[in-house]
Design a protein around this motif. Structure first.
Motif, PDB file in Angstrom:
ATOM      1  N   ILE A   1      -6.988   3.706  -5.674  1.00  0.00           N
ATOM      2  CA  ILE A   1      -6.842   3.801  -4.217  1.00  0.00           C
ATOM      3  C   ILE A   1      -5.768   2.843  -3.721  1.00  0.00           C
ATOM      4  O   ILE A   1      -4.894   3.213  -2.927  1.00  0.00           O
ATOM      5  CB  ILE A   1      -8.192   3.496  -3.521  1.00  0.00           C
ATOM      6  CG1 ILE A   1      -9.182   4.644  -3.756  1.00  0.00           C
ATOM      7  CG2 ILE A   1      -7.990   3.281  -2.017  1.00  0.00           C
ATOM      8  CD1 ILE A   1     -10.612   4.295  -3.408  1.00  0.00           C
ATOM      9  N   MET A   2      -5.836   1.611  -4.177  1.00  0.00           N
ATOM     10  CA  MET A   2      -4.887   0.610  -3.704  1.00  0.00           C
ATOM     11  C   MET A   2      -3.474   0.935  -4.171  1.00  0.00           C
ATOM     12  O   MET A   2      -2.499   0.695  -3.448  1.00  0.00           O
ATOM     13  CB  MET A   2      -5.331  -0.779  -4.150  1.00  0.00           C
ATOM     14  CG  MET A   2      -6.664  -1.186  -3.517  1.00  0.00           C
ATOM     15  SD  MET A   2      -7.211  -2.863  -3.853  1.00  0.00           S
ATOM     16  CE  MET A   2      -6.270  -3.799  -2.656  1.00  0.00           C
ATOM     17  N   ALA A   3      -3.347   1.548  -5.351  1.00  0.00           N
ATOM     18  CA  ALA A   3      -2.032   1.973  -5.817  1.00  0.00           C
ATOM     19  C   ALA A   3      -1.524   3.147  -4.981  1.00  0.00           C
ATOM     20  O   ALA A   3      -0.349   3.188  -4.584  1.00  0.00           O
ATOM     21  CB  ALA A   3      -2.107   2.368  -7.292  1.00  0.00           C
ATOM     22  N   LYS A   4      -2.423   4.091  -4.687  1.00  0.00           N
ATOM     23  CA  LYS A   4      -2.038   5.261  -3.901  1.00  0.00           C
ATOM     24  C   LYS A   4      -1.607   4.866  -2.489  1.00  0.00           C
ATOM     25  O   LYS A   4      -0.658   5.422  -1.929  1.00  0.00           O
ATOM     26  CB  LYS A   4      -3.211   6.253  -3.837  1.00  0.00           C
ATOM     27  CG  LYS A   4      -2.885   7.557  -3.126  1.00  0.00           C
ATOM     28  CD  LYS A   4      -4.088   8.485  -3.068  1.00  0.00           C
ATOM     29  CE  LYS A   4      -4.418   9.069  -4.418  1.00  0.00           C
ATOM     30  NZ  LYS A   4      -5.448  10.144  -4.310  1.00  0.00           N
ATOM     31  N   LEU A   5      -2.317   3.884  -1.920  1.00  0.00           N
ATOM     32  CA  LEU A   5      -2.023   3.443  -0.556  1.00  0.00           C
ATOM     33  C   LEU A   5      -0.959   2.347  -0.515  1.00  0.00           C
ATOM     34  O   LEU A   5      -0.545   1.933   0.563  1.00  0.00           O
ATOM     35  CB  LEU A   5      -3.300   2.926   0.119  1.00  0.00           C
ATOM     36  CG  LEU A   5      -4.453   3.921   0.262  1.00  0.00           C
ATOM     37  CD1 LEU A   5      -5.649   3.243   0.926  1.00  0.00           C
ATOM     38  CD2 LEU A   5      -4.020   5.137   1.064  1.00  0.00           C
ATOM     39  N   GLN A   6      -0.556   1.892  -1.709  1.00  0.00           N
ATOM     40  CA  GLN A   6       0.419   0.786  -1.813  1.00  0.00           C
ATOM     41  C   GLN A   6      -0.089  -0.449  -1.057  1.00  0.00           C
ATOM     42  O   GLN A   6       0.614  -1.066  -0.268  1.00  0.00           O
ATOM     43  CB  GLN A   6       1.785   1.223  -1.282  1.00  0.00           C
ATOM     44  CG  GLN A   6       2.389   2.367  -2.089  1.00  0.00           C
ATOM     45  CD  GLN A   6       3.767   2.774  -1.603  1.00  0.00           C
ATOM     46  OE1 GLN A   6       4.120   2.559  -0.458  1.00  0.00           O
ATOM     47  NE2 GLN A   6       4.544   3.372  -2.495  1.00  0.00           N
ATOM     48  N   ILE A   7      -1.360  -0.751  -1.327  1.00  0.00           N
ATOM     49  CA  ILE A   7      -2.042  -1.888  -0.697  1.00  0.00           C
ATOM     50  C   ILE A   7      -2.380  -2.909  -1.786  1.00  0.00           C
ATOM     51  O   ILE A   7      -2.797  -2.542  -2.885  1.00  0.00           O
ATOM     52  CB  ILE A   7      -3.317  -1.404   0.027  1.00  0.00           C
ATOM     53  CG1 ILE A   7      -2.937  -0.685   1.325  1.00  0.00           C
ATOM     54  CG2 ILE A   7      -4.266  -2.559   0.316  1.00  0.00           C
ATOM     55  CD1 ILE A   7      -4.113  -0.047   2.019  1.00  0.00           C
ATOM     56  N   ARG A   8      -2.193  -4.194  -1.453  1.00  0.00           N
ATOM     57  CA  ARG A   8      -2.393  -5.232  -2.473  1.00  0.00           C
ATOM     58  C   ARG A   8      -3.613  -6.114  -2.234  1.00  0.00           C
ATOM     59  O   ARG A   8      -4.010  -6.868  -3.105  1.00  0.00           O
ATOM     60  CB  ARG A   8      -1.145  -6.118  -2.545  1.00  0.00           C
ATOM     61  CG  ARG A   8       0.101  -5.405  -3.021  1.00  0.00           C
ATOM     62  CD  ARG A   8       1.270  -6.363  -3.163  1.00  0.00           C
ATOM     63  NE  ARG A   8       2.457  -5.705  -3.670  1.00  0.00           N
ATOM     64  CZ  ARG A   8       3.334  -5.060  -2.902  1.00  0.00           C
ATOM     65  NH1 ARG A   8       3.135  -5.004  -1.590  1.00  0.00           N
ATOM     66  NH2 ARG A   8       4.390  -4.485  -3.436  1.00  0.00           N
ATOM     67  N   SER A   9      -4.203  -6.055  -1.055  1.00  0.00           N
ATOM     68  CA  SER A   9      -5.330  -6.938  -0.757  1.00  0.00           C
ATOM     69  C   SER A   9      -6.402  -6.205   0.036  1.00  0.00           C
ATOM     70  O   SER A   9      -6.135  -5.179   0.668  1.00  0.00           O
ATOM     71  CB  SER A   9      -4.858  -8.156   0.049  1.00  0.00           C
ATOM     72  OG  SER A   9      -4.493  -7.772   1.363  1.00  0.00           O
ATOM     73  N   ILE A  10      -7.608  -6.773   0.010  1.00  0.00           N
ATOM     74  CA  ILE A  10      -8.704  -6.190   0.789  1.00  0.00           C
ATOM     75  C   ILE A  10      -8.413  -6.293   2.285  1.00  0.00           C
ATOM     76  O   ILE A  10      -8.773  -5.414   3.066  1.00  0.00           O
ATOM     77  CB  ILE A  10     -10.040  -6.904   0.452  1.00  0.00           C
ATOM     78  CG1 ILE A  10     -10.490  -6.515  -0.968  1.00  0.00           C
ATOM     79  CG2 ILE A  10     -11.132  -6.516   1.442  1.00  0.00           C
ATOM     80  CD1 ILE A  10     -10.793  -5.032  -1.140  1.00  0.00           C
ATOM     81  N   GLY A  11      -7.733  -7.363   2.689  1.00  0.00           N
ATOM     82  CA  GLY A  11      -7.374  -7.491   4.103  1.00  0.00           C
ATOM     83  C   GLY A  11      -6.519  -6.327   4.573  1.00  0.00           C
ATOM     84  O   GLY A  11      -6.736  -5.778   5.662  1.00  0.00           O
ATOM     85  N   GLU A  12      -5.542  -5.936   3.757  1.00  0.00           N
ATOM     86  CA  GLU A  12      -4.708  -4.783   4.092  1.00  0.00           C
ATOM     87  C   GLU A  12      -5.544  -3.507   4.106  1.00  0.00           C
ATOM     88  O   GLU A  12      -5.326  -2.619   4.934  1.00  0.00           O
ATOM     89  CB  GLU A  12      -3.584  -4.634   3.068  1.00  0.00           C
ATOM     90  CG  GLU A  12      -2.489  -5.675   3.148  1.00  0.00           C
ATOM     91  CD  GLU A  12      -1.397  -5.404   2.125  1.00  0.00           C
ATOM     92  OE1 GLU A  12      -0.738  -4.354   2.226  1.00  0.00           O
ATOM     93  OE2 GLU A  12      -1.224  -6.240   1.214  1.00  0.00           O
ATOM     94  N   LEU A  13      -6.492  -3.421   3.176  1.00  0.00           N
ATOM     95  CA  LEU A  13      -7.355  -2.246   3.102  1.00  0.00           C
ATOM     96  C   LEU A  13      -8.206  -2.136   4.367  1.00  0.00           C
ATOM     97  O   LEU A  13      -8.393  -1.036   4.904  1.00  0.00           O
ATOM     98  CB  LEU A  13      -8.252  -2.323   1.871  1.00  0.00           C
ATOM     99  CG  LEU A  13      -9.103  -1.076   1.589  1.00  0.00           C
ATOM    100  CD1 LEU A  13      -8.218   0.072   1.160  1.00  0.00           C
ATOM    101  CD2 LEU A  13     -10.142  -1.366   0.506  1.00  0.00           C
ATOM    102  N   VAL A  14      -8.726  -3.254   4.852  1.00  0.00           N
ATOM    103  CA  VAL A  14      -9.521  -3.254   6.082  1.00  0.00           C
ATOM    104  C   VAL A  14      -8.672  -2.781   7.260  1.00  0.00           C
ATOM    105  O   VAL A  14      -9.110  -1.947   8.070  1.00  0.00           O
ATOM    106  CB  VAL A  14     -10.096  -4.664   6.368  1.00  0.00           C
ATOM    107  CG1 VAL A  14     -10.721  -4.705   7.764  1.00  0.00           C
ATOM    108  CG2 VAL A  14     -11.126  -5.043   5.311  1.00  0.00           C
ATOM    109  N   ARG A  15      -7.447  -3.309   7.365  1.00  0.00           N
ATOM    110  CA  ARG A  15      -6.563  -2.890   8.465  1.00  0.00           C
ATOM    111  C   ARG A  15      -6.252  -1.403   8.379  1.00  0.00           C
ATOM    112  O   ARG A  15      -6.232  -0.689   9.392  1.00  0.00           O
ATOM    113  CB  ARG A  15      -5.272  -3.715   8.440  1.00  0.00           C
ATOM    114  CG  ARG A  15      -5.465  -5.161   8.868  1.00  0.00           C
ATOM    115  CD  ARG A  15      -4.137  -5.863   9.116  1.00  0.00           C
ATOM    116  NE  ARG A  15      -3.400  -6.088   7.872  1.00  0.00           N
ATOM    117  CZ  ARG A  15      -3.578  -7.144   7.095  1.00  0.00           C
ATOM    118  NH1 ARG A  15      -4.477  -8.070   7.401  1.00  0.00           N
ATOM    119  NH2 ARG A  15      -2.857  -7.295   5.984  1.00  0.00           N
TER     120      ARG A  15
END
Length: 218
Positions: free
Chosen positions: A194-208
């Motif tokens: 998921i984080m690779a697909k969304l190009q997200i590196r942290s849980i904080g970014e995931l929350v946003r």
């Protein structure tokens, strides 16, 4: 006479009580259960097999749109009435895409809920006048550039959106695994993908990301 079975899914007790009070005026209707999360709503549909579900969107563990998708995949004959505080053309599009055929603002429930349920009971769609206007406006305007380019969110599977919501709510990999009845290793694999697909590196970014896309409420 067989009663028309209704399930209420909303995480606010005062809303559930208010809806039950309105529905109790109809002796041929029966509230078969109350769910406080999207995941519980799916389980309660399996248990009670209601004819109709009144579904809130912003619920914990699994939002109402993804709960709607799961319910209709397993029980396509179930009618879904989305009841929410939010109103936007994009949200209405997402509701229709999820398969729900009814959409109503909570502020209109007191005067329109009975009419909405009667329409859905007869397998007719129901949208308030304002919602119908938004749908028509969007149709006449045609697809915008953002509509033509699939959003990142739409590329996530229902399972991936479930995991995004659980992680954004602060659940650990172990808690995600327990909630979804999968192994911790599988949960970790999903999280990495998921984080690779969304190009997200942290849980904080995931929350946003989850807040921006309406998966969880701020």
């Amino acid at each position: 006479m067989r009663k028309f079975k209704i399930l209420i899914a909303d995480d606010h007790e005062i809303v559930r009580k208010g809806l039950r009070a309105i529905l109790s005026s109809r002796p041929d209707w029966e509230v078969v259960g109350e769910s406080v999360s999207g995941r519980e709503a799916v389980e309660d549909v399996r248990l009670h097999k209601p004819n109709l579900v009144i579904m809130d969107i912003g619920m914990p563990e699994l939002n109402g749109l993804d709960a709607t998708r799961l319910v209709l995949k397993e029980f396509p004959g179930t009618e879904i009435l989305i009841l929410t505080m939010h109103e936007s053309e994009q949200l209405i599009r997402e509701v229709l895409d999820a398969g729900a055929r009814g959409y109503m603002l909570k502020s209109d429930a007191g005067k329109d809920l009975i009419v909405a349920i009667e329409a859905l009971r007869n397998h007719k769609p129901y949208f308030t006048t304002r919602v119908s206007e938004l749908v028509l406006t969007g149709y006449l305007r045609g697809p915008s550039r953002s509509d033509e380019e699939p959003a990142t969110f739409s590329r996530l599977t229902v399972r991936e959106r479930e995991i995004v919501q659980l992680l954004a709510e602060g659940k650990s990999n172990k808690e995600v695994a327990s909630a979804l009845k999968i192994s911790v290793k599988t949960a970790e694999t999903h999280r990495s993908r998921i984080m690779a697909k969304l190009q997200i590196r942290s849980i904080g970014e995931l929350v946003r990301y989850a807040v921006r896309n309406g998966i969880v409420e701020a």
